[in-house]
Design a protein around this motif. Structure first.
Motif, PDB file in Angstrom:
ATOM      1  N   PRO A  53      -0.448  12.673  19.660  1.00  0.00           N
ATOM      2  CA  PRO A  53       0.526  11.818  18.971  1.00  0.00           C
ATOM      3  C   PRO A  53       1.939  12.263  19.307  1.00  0.00           C
ATOM      4  CG  PRO A  53      -0.389  13.420  17.440  1.00  0.00           C
ATOM      5  CD  PRO A  53      -1.151  13.579  18.733  1.00  0.00           C
ATOM      6  N   ALA A  54       2.687  11.414  19.978  1.00  0.00           N
ATOM      7  CA  ALA A  54       4.017  11.795  20.442  1.00  0.00           C
ATOM      8  C   ALA A  54       5.120  10.903  19.880  1.00  0.00           C
ATOM      9  CB  ALA A  54       4.069  11.763  21.971  1.00  0.00           C
ATOM     10  N   TRP A  55       4.751   9.715  19.415  1.00  0.00           N
ATOM     11  CA  TRP A  55       5.714   8.762  18.860  1.00  0.00           C
ATOM     12  C   TRP A  55       5.089   8.098  17.633  1.00  0.00           C
ATOM     13  CZ3 TRP A  55       3.991   8.687  23.948  1.00  0.00           C
ATOM     14  CH2 TRP A  55       4.896   9.155  24.917  1.00  0.00           C
ATOM     15  N   ALA A  56       5.876   7.277  16.963  1.00  0.00           N
ATOM     16  CA  ALA A  56       5.334   6.531  15.826  1.00  0.00           C
ATOM     17  C   ALA A  56       6.132   5.257  15.607  1.00  0.00           C
ATOM     18  CB  ALA A  56       5.354   7.376  14.560  1.00  0.00           C
ATOM     19  N   LEU A  57       5.425   4.220  15.203  1.00  0.00           N
ATOM     20  CA  LEU A  57       6.044   2.992  14.720  1.00  0.00           C
ATOM     21  C   LEU A  57       6.051   3.056  13.198  1.00  0.00           C
ATOM     22  CD1 LEU A  57       4.235   0.322  16.923  1.00  0.00           C
ATOM     23  CD2 LEU A  57       6.668   0.892  17.034  1.00  0.00           C
ATOM     24  N   SER A  58       7.103   2.540  12.580  1.00  0.00           N
ATOM     25  CA  SER A  58       7.125   2.529  11.121  1.00  0.00           C
ATOM     26  C   SER A  58       7.858   1.315  10.584  1.00  0.00           C
ATOM     27  CB  SER A  58       7.770   3.816  10.581  1.00  0.00           C
ATOM     28  OG  SER A  58       9.097   3.956  11.039  1.00  0.00           O
ATOM     29  N   LEU A  59       7.567   0.996   9.341  1.00  0.00           N
ATOM     30  CA  LEU A  59       8.238  -0.075   8.601  1.00  0.00           C
ATOM     31  C   LEU A  59       8.811   0.533   7.330  1.00  0.00           C
ATOM     32  CD1 LEU A  59       5.436  -2.785   8.857  1.00  0.00           C
ATOM     33  CD2 LEU A  59       7.670  -2.924   9.971  1.00  0.00           C
ATOM     34  N   THR A  60      10.008   0.123   6.952  1.00  0.00           N
ATOM     35  CA  THR A  60      10.576   0.588   5.685  1.00  0.00           C
ATOM     36  C   THR A  60      11.113  -0.593   4.892  1.00  0.00           C
ATOM     37  OG1 THR A  60      12.852   0.919   6.488  1.00  0.00           O
ATOM     38  CG2 THR A  60      11.292   2.747   6.794  1.00  0.00           C
ATOM     39  N   GLY A  61      11.139  -0.423   3.583  1.00  0.00           N
ATOM     40  CA  GLY A  61      11.651  -1.473   2.718  1.00  0.00           C
ATOM     41  C   GLY A  61      11.579  -1.040   1.264  1.00  0.00           C
ATOM     42  N   ILE A  62      11.865  -1.941   0.374  1.00  0.00           N
ATOM     43  CA  ILE A  62      11.849  -1.621  -1.050  1.00  0.00           C
ATOM     44  C   ILE A  62      10.425  -1.677  -1.591  1.00  0.00           C
ATOM     45  CG2 ILE A  62      14.221  -2.388  -1.407  1.00  0.00           C
ATOM     46  CD1 ILE A  62      13.116  -5.001  -2.536  1.00  0.00           C
ATOM     47  N   GLU A  63      10.207  -0.968  -2.674  1.00  0.00           N
ATOM     48  CA  GLU A  63       8.860  -0.778  -3.220  1.00  0.00           C
ATOM     49  C   GLU A  63       8.068  -2.064  -3.441  1.00  0.00           C
ATOM     50  OE1 GLU A  63       6.738   1.408  -7.071  1.00  0.00           O
ATOM     51  OE2 GLU A  63       8.889   1.626  -6.691  1.00  0.00           O
ATOM     52  N   PRO A  64       8.643  -3.132  -4.022  1.00  0.00           N
ATOM     53  CA  PRO A  64       7.834  -4.342  -4.263  1.00  0.00           C
ATOM     54  C   PRO A  64       7.273  -4.964  -2.988  1.00  0.00           C
ATOM     55  CG  PRO A  64       9.851  -4.394  -5.558  1.00  0.00           C
ATOM     56  CD  PRO A  64       9.996  -3.250  -4.605  1.00  0.00           C
ATOM     57  N   ARG A  65       7.890  -4.681  -1.852  1.00  0.00           N
ATOM     58  CA  ARG A  65       7.424  -5.249  -0.585  1.00  0.00           C
ATOM     59  C   ARG A  65       6.234  -4.468  -0.012  1.00  0.00           C
ATOM     60  NH1 ARG A  65       8.911 -10.077   1.235  1.00  0.00           N
ATOM     61  NH2 ARG A  65       9.175  -9.328   3.373  1.00  0.00           N
ATOM     62  N   PHE A  66       5.919  -3.331  -0.623  1.00  0.00           N
ATOM     63  CA  PHE A  66       4.837  -2.487  -0.121  1.00  0.00           C
ATOM     64  C   PHE A  66       3.759  -2.296  -1.185  1.00  0.00           C
ATOM     65  CE2 PHE A  66       8.206  -1.776   2.791  1.00  0.00           C
ATOM     66  CZ  PHE A  66       7.634  -1.365   3.981  1.00  0.00           C
ATOM     67  N   ARG A  67       3.580  -3.339  -1.997  1.00  0.00           N
ATOM     68  CA  ARG A  67       2.556  -3.263  -3.032  1.00  0.00           C
ATOM     69  C   ARG A  67       1.175  -3.081  -2.386  1.00  0.00           C
ATOM     70  NH1 ARG A  67       4.251  -8.545  -2.412  1.00  0.00           N
ATOM     71  NH2 ARG A  67       2.594  -9.999  -1.815  1.00  0.00           N
ATOM     72  N   GLU A  68       0.241  -2.605  -3.182  1.00  0.00           N
ATOM     73  CA  GLU A  68      -1.070  -2.221  -2.660  1.00  0.00           C
ATOM     74  C   GLU A  68      -1.784  -3.366  -1.954  1.00  0.00           C
ATOM     75  OE1 GLU A  68      -5.135   0.062  -4.176  1.00  0.00           O
ATOM     76  OE2 GLU A  68      -3.440  -0.267  -5.539  1.00  0.00           O
ATOM     77  N   ASP A  69      -1.670  -4.599  -2.472  1.00  0.00           N
ATOM     78  CA  ASP A  69      -2.393  -5.708  -1.864  1.00  0.00           C
ATOM     79  C   ASP A  69      -1.789  -6.148  -0.529  1.00  0.00           C
ATOM     80  OD1 ASP A  69      -0.089  -6.757  -2.911  1.00  0.00           O
ATOM     81  OD2 ASP A  69      -1.015  -8.552  -3.756  1.00  0.00           O
ATOM     82  N   ARG A  70      -0.610  -5.596  -0.166  1.00  0.00           N
ATOM     83  CA  ARG A  70       0.016  -5.927   1.121  1.00  0.00           C
ATOM     84  C   ARG A  70      -0.102  -4.783   2.126  1.00  0.00           C
ATOM     85  NH1 ARG A  70       5.954  -6.779   3.057  1.00  0.00           N
ATOM     86  NH2 ARG A  70       5.759  -8.585   4.426  1.00  0.00           N
ATOM     87  N   GLN A  71      -0.461  -3.609   1.653  1.00  0.00           N
ATOM     88  CA  GLN A  71      -0.488  -2.430   2.525  1.00  0.00           C
ATOM     89  C   GLN A  71      -1.495  -2.562   3.672  1.00  0.00           C
ATOM     90  OE1 GLN A  71      -1.100   1.022   0.050  1.00  0.00           O
ATOM     91  NE2 GLN A  71       0.832   0.714  -1.049  1.00  0.00           N
ATOM     92  N   GLU A  72      -2.663  -3.141   3.389  1.00  0.00           N
ATOM     93  CA  GLU A  72      -3.668  -3.294   4.443  1.00  0.00           C
ATOM     94  C   GLU A  72      -3.156  -4.198   5.560  1.00  0.00           C
ATOM     95  OE1 GLU A  72      -8.335  -4.640   5.086  1.00  0.00           O
ATOM     96  OE2 GLU A  72      -7.520  -4.414   3.051  1.00  0.00           O
ATOM     97  N   PHE A  73      -2.471  -5.264   5.192  1.00  0.00           N
ATOM     98  CA  PHE A  73      -1.889  -6.182   6.176  1.00  0.00           C
ATOM     99  C   PHE A  73      -0.836  -5.467   7.033  1.00  0.00           C
ATOM    100  CE2 PHE A  73       1.952  -8.923   6.743  1.00  0.00           C
ATOM    101  CZ  PHE A  73       1.498  -9.693   7.799  1.00  0.00           C
ATOM    102  N   LEU A  74       0.068  -4.742   6.384  1.00  0.00           N
ATOM    103  CA  LEU A  74       1.105  -4.021   7.114  1.00  0.00           C
ATOM    104  C   LEU A  74       0.507  -2.922   7.989  1.00  0.00           C
ATOM    105  CD1 LEU A  74       3.768  -3.651   4.257  1.00  0.00           C
ATOM    106  CD2 LEU A  74       3.774  -5.307   6.137  1.00  0.00           C
ATOM    107  N   GLY A  75      -0.481  -2.214   7.451  1.00  0.00           N
ATOM    108  CA  GLY A  75      -1.122  -1.154   8.215  1.00  0.00           C
ATOM    109  C   GLY A  75      -1.831  -1.678   9.451  1.00  0.00           C
ATOM    110  N   ARG A  76      -2.485  -2.822   9.308  1.00  0.00           N
ATOM    111  CA  ARG A  76      -3.191  -3.409  10.449  1.00  0.00           C
ATOM    112  C   ARG A  76      -2.205  -3.792  11.553  1.00  0.00           C
ATOM    113  NH1 ARG A  76      -3.799  -8.515  11.629  1.00  0.00           N
ATOM    114  NH2 ARG A  76      -3.340  -9.220   9.492  1.00  0.00           N
ATOM    115  N   LEU A  77      -1.085  -4.400  11.170  1.00  0.00           N
ATOM    116  CA  LEU A  77      -0.077  -4.768  12.175  1.00  0.00           C
ATOM    117  C   LEU A  77       0.481  -3.531  12.877  1.00  0.00           C
ATOM    118  CD1 LEU A  77       1.983  -7.554  10.349  1.00  0.00           C
ATOM    119  CD2 LEU A  77       0.222  -7.848  12.103  1.00  0.00           C
TER     120      LEU A  77
END
Length: 255
Positions: A218-242
């Motif tokens: 592992p040499a690099w990483a992609l990441s997403l950041t934002g405010i807490e309501p945008r990373f609620r549990e029911d959206r995490q799987e979708f964001l993680g898959r992308l």
């Protein structure tokens, strides 16, 4: 000769440290802040900063009293970029992530025991987190990009970092205790992506996925950041898959 060698090495280390500190803030830093963060005496810091300014590696803004990166750094960076065409490879993934999620997308690189943010692509969602931007550094295991990378390092490397965790994490150790770090690493290995639930800044969440080099490290990483309501549990799987899809895409291109 040996003493001179040690002294010369110390100067190089101090110069490199000052350049990194200045690079962390696009608006620059005052000498007072640089003295505090570097641990150097004010006369030593002033002497080194002035020398770097004379060489064009730093600029001094008399109006603000801040030191910023100079034009020589831009020239060096443009030459280095030709050897590391990562922007051409990573930028399309960042754009897709930002467009599909509305969040800000980032590409970070491992440098020693830190991650450094290299690229950013803003999303369309109007409320953003400003914790991360180009040049920002975090210890491995802190923030989502560093956790995504550290989770897939060889076990011995992880043990070395965890054995002196408070020193390694530095000012982030309060929010990222060793127990929290271990739990986050385990969760990342299980899910394939990292989640940072506002540990760097309350209310600012992040998720990350590791990108692997041709040696499968592992040499690099992609990441997403934002405010807490945008990373609620029911959206995490979708964001993680992308994130994992784009991380795999870049990994495949690098092979």
């Amino acid at each position: 000769m040996k003493a001179n060698t040690i002294q010369g090495t110390q100067v190089v280390s101090r110069v490199a440290a000052l350049l990194r500190l200045v690079a962390r803030k696009p608006s620059g830093s005052s000498i007072t802040a640089l003295v505090r963060e570097s641990g150097l005496t004010r006369p030593t810091a002033h002497r080194l900063l002035s020398s770097l300014g004379a060489e064009g590696l730093l600029d001094y803004d008399a109006a603000t009293g801040h030191w910023t990166l100079g034009p020589e750094v831009l020239l060096m960076g443009s030459v280095a970029a030709a050897r590391f065409p990562l922007e051409d490879i990573a930028r399309p993934s960042l754009r897709r992530l930002a467009e599909e999620t509305g969040e800000s997308a980032f590409f970070s690189v491992r440098r020693g025991n830190e991650t450094v943010c290299l690229l950013r692509e803003e999303g369309s969602f109007p409320v953003r987190s400003f914790v991360l931007h180009e040049g920002v550094r975090f210890p491995l295991g802190v923030a989502s990009a560093g956790t995504a990378i550290m989770a897939f390092l060889p076990e011995e490397e992880q043990k070395d970092l965890l054995s002196s965790w408070d020193i390694h994490a530095g000012p982030f150790a309060a929010g990222h205790t060793e127990a929290v770090a271990r739990a986050n690493l385990e969760q990342t290995r299980s899910k394939g992506y990292a989640i940072n639930p506002g540990l760097v800044l309350e209310g600012s969440w992040g998720m990350g996925a590791a990108v692997f080099d041709p040696a499968k490290r592992p040499a690099w990483a992609l990441s997403l950041t934002g405010i807490e309501p945008r990373f609620r549990e029911d959206r995490q799987e979708f964001l993680g898959r992308l994130l994992m899809e784009e991380a795999h895409r870049i990994t495949s291109q690098l092979q």
